[in-house]
Write a protein that holds these residues in place. Structure first.
Motif, PDB file in Angstrom:
ATOM      1  N   UNK A   1      -5.101  -3.845 -30.951  1.00  0.00           N
ATOM      2  CA  UNK A   1      -4.629  -5.139 -30.498  1.00  0.00           C
ATOM      3  C   UNK A   1      -5.104  -5.480 -29.101  1.00  0.00           C
ATOM      4  N   UNK A   2      -5.180  -4.459 -28.226  1.00  0.00           N
ATOM      5  CA  UNK A   2      -5.636  -4.698 -26.859  1.00  0.00           C
ATOM      6  C   UNK A   2      -7.108  -5.097 -26.846  1.00  0.00           C
ATOM      7  N   UNK A   3      -7.906  -4.487 -27.718  1.00  0.00           N
ATOM      8  CA  UNK A   3      -9.327  -4.841 -27.793  1.00  0.00           C
ATOM      9  C   UNK A   3      -9.527  -6.267 -28.284  1.00  0.00           C
TER      10      UNK A   3
ATOM     11  N   UNK B   1     -14.177 -14.130 -24.504  1.00  0.00           N
ATOM     12  CA  UNK B   1     -14.757 -15.305 -25.164  1.00  0.00           C
ATOM     13  C   UNK B   1     -14.354 -16.587 -24.439  1.00  0.00           C
ATOM     14  N   UNK B   2     -13.066 -16.716 -24.114  1.00  0.00           N
ATOM     15  CA  UNK B   2     -12.611 -17.927 -23.420  1.00  0.00           C
ATOM     16  C   UNK B   2     -13.283 -18.061 -22.058  1.00  0.00           C
ATOM     17  N   UNK B   3     -13.443 -16.941 -21.350  1.00  0.00           N
ATOM     18  CA  UNK B   3     -14.099 -16.982 -20.042  1.00  0.00           C
ATOM     19  C   UNK B   3     -15.552 -17.435 -20.193  1.00  0.00           C
ATOM     20  N   UNK B   4     -16.258 -16.887 -21.163  1.00  0.00           N
ATOM     21  CA  UNK B   4     -17.655 -17.281 -21.386  1.00  0.00           C
ATOM     22  C   UNK B   4     -17.740 -18.728 -21.854  1.00  0.00           C
ATOM     23  N   UNK B   5     -16.761 -19.185 -22.614  1.00  0.00           N
ATOM     24  CA  UNK B   5     -16.764 -20.562 -23.097  1.00  0.00           C
ATOM     25  C   UNK B   5     -16.484 -21.547 -21.962  1.00  0.00           C
ATOM     26  N   UNK B   6     -15.668 -21.154 -21.014  1.00  0.00           N
ATOM     27  CA  UNK B   6     -15.346 -22.034 -19.887  1.00  0.00           C
ATOM     28  C   UNK B   6     -16.483 -22.048 -18.865  1.00  0.00           C
ATOM     29  N   UNK B   7     -17.013 -20.863 -18.528  1.00  0.00           N
ATOM     30  CA  UNK B   7     -18.059 -20.762 -17.514  1.00  0.00           C
ATOM     31  C   UNK B   7     -19.392 -21.313 -18.034  1.00  0.00           C
TER      32      UNK B   7
ATOM     33  N   UNK C   1     -20.342 -22.474 -28.592  1.00  0.00           N
ATOM     34  CA  UNK C   1     -19.315 -21.483 -28.928  1.00  0.00           C
ATOM     35  C   UNK C   1     -19.929 -20.202 -29.477  1.00  0.00           C
ATOM     36  N   UNK C   2     -20.979 -20.329 -30.259  1.00  0.00           N
ATOM     37  CA  UNK C   2     -21.648 -19.141 -30.796  1.00  0.00           C
ATOM     38  C   UNK C   2     -22.270 -18.322 -29.665  1.00  0.00           C
ATOM     39  N   UNK C   3     -22.871 -18.977 -28.692  1.00  0.00           N
ATOM     40  CA  UNK C   3     -23.457 -18.252 -27.572  1.00  0.00           C
ATOM     41  C   UNK C   3     -22.373 -17.608 -26.720  1.00  0.00           C
ATOM     42  N   UNK C   4     -21.240 -18.274 -26.547  1.00  0.00           N
ATOM     43  CA  UNK C   4     -20.118 -17.674 -25.818  1.00  0.00           C
ATOM     44  C   UNK C   4     -19.609 -16.432 -26.545  1.00  0.00           C
ATOM     45  N   UNK C   5     -19.613 -16.471 -27.872  1.00  0.00           N
ATOM     46  CA  UNK C   5     -19.193 -15.314 -28.658  1.00  0.00           C
ATOM     47  C   UNK C   5     -20.162 -14.144 -28.484  1.00  0.00           C
ATOM     48  N   UNK C   6     -21.461 -14.432 -28.402  1.00  0.00           N
ATOM     49  CA  UNK C   6     -22.451 -13.377 -28.174  1.00  0.00           C
ATOM     50  C   UNK C   6     -22.217 -12.730 -26.814  1.00  0.00           C
ATOM     51  N   UNK C   7     -22.023 -13.551 -25.781  1.00  0.00           N
ATOM     52  CA  UNK C   7     -21.749 -13.011 -24.443  1.00  0.00           C
ATOM     53  C   UNK C   7     -20.470 -12.181 -24.436  1.00  0.00           C
ATOM     54  N   UNK C   8     -19.418 -12.652 -25.085  1.00  0.00           N
ATOM     55  CA  UNK C   8     -18.151 -11.919 -25.124  1.00  0.00           C
ATOM     56  C   UNK C   8     -18.320 -10.594 -25.861  1.00  0.00           C
ATOM     57  N   UNK C   9     -19.087 -10.592 -26.941  1.00  0.00           N
ATOM     58  CA  UNK C   9     -19.335  -9.372 -27.698  1.00  0.00           C
ATOM     59  C   UNK C   9     -20.044  -8.336 -26.832  1.00  0.00           C
TER      60      UNK C   9
ATOM     61  N   UNK D   1     -20.170  -8.188 -23.523  1.00  0.00           N
ATOM     62  CA  UNK D   1     -19.291  -7.769 -22.433  1.00  0.00           C
ATOM     63  C   UNK D   1     -18.213  -6.801 -22.922  1.00  0.00           C
ATOM     64  N   UNK D   2     -17.677  -7.050 -24.114  1.00  0.00           N
ATOM     65  CA  UNK D   2     -16.657  -6.166 -24.668  1.00  0.00           C
ATOM     66  C   UNK D   2     -17.238  -4.795 -24.978  1.00  0.00           C
ATOM     67  N   UNK D   3     -18.440  -4.752 -25.545  1.00  0.00           N
ATOM     68  CA  UNK D   3     -19.078  -3.464 -25.849  1.00  0.00           C
ATOM     69  C   UNK D   3     -19.365  -2.664 -24.581  1.00  0.00           C
ATOM     70  N   UNK D   4     -19.820  -3.339 -23.533  1.00  0.00           N
ATOM     71  CA  UNK D   4     -20.070  -2.650 -22.263  1.00  0.00           C
ATOM     72  C   UNK D   4     -18.751  -2.130 -21.690  1.00  0.00           C
ATOM     73  N   UNK D   5     -17.712  -2.951 -21.745  1.00  0.00           N
ATOM     74  CA  UNK D   5     -16.404  -2.537 -21.235  1.00  0.00           C
ATOM     75  C   UNK D   5     -15.883  -1.320 -21.985  1.00  0.00           C
ATOM     76  N   UNK D   6     -16.011  -1.321 -23.305  1.00  0.00           N
ATOM     77  CA  UNK D   6     -15.547  -0.186 -24.101  1.00  0.00           C
ATOM     78  C   UNK D   6     -16.370   1.067 -23.824  1.00  0.00           C
TER      79      UNK D   6
END
Length: 71
Positions: free
Chosen positions: A2-4, A12-18, A39-47, A49-54
Motif C-alpha cells: 500500500x505504501x508503494x 505521478x501527481x508531482x510529475x503531472x503538476x510540474x 498524463x502518459x509521460x507523467x506516468x513514465x516519469x513516476x514509474x 522515479x519509483x523504481x529508483x526510490x525502491x
C-alpha cells in the motif's frame, strides 16, 4: 504494498503538476490527445522515479541486495 502504491500516486501527481520536458510539449497536441499524452509521460516519469526510490531503499536497508537492480 500500500505504501508503494501511495508513493507511486504522489510521484505521478508531482510529475503531472510540474510537467517536465517533453510532457509540457505533449500537452499542446490537439484535443484530448494532448491531455492523455501528457498524463502518459507523467506516468513514465513516476514509474522511473519509483523504481529508483525502491532500488535505493533496498540498498540502504542493509539486507544484502544493495547492488541488485530491480528493473
Amino acid at each position: 504494498m500500500g505504501a508503494g502504491a501511495l508513493w507511486g500516486f504522489l510521484l505521478f501527481r508531482a510529475a503531472d503538476i510540474v510537467k517536465p520536458y517533453p510532457a509540457n510539449r505533449l500537452e499542446r497536441l490537439h484535443g484530448g490527445v494532448g491531455v492523455m499524452a501528457d498524463d502518459a509521460m507523467a506516468a513514465v516519469y513516476a514509474n522511473l522515479a519509483l523504481r529508483v526510490t525502491l532500488a535505493v531503499a533496498a540498498g540502504s536497508l542493509g539486507n544484502g541486495t544493495g547492488n541488485r537492480v530491480i528493473w
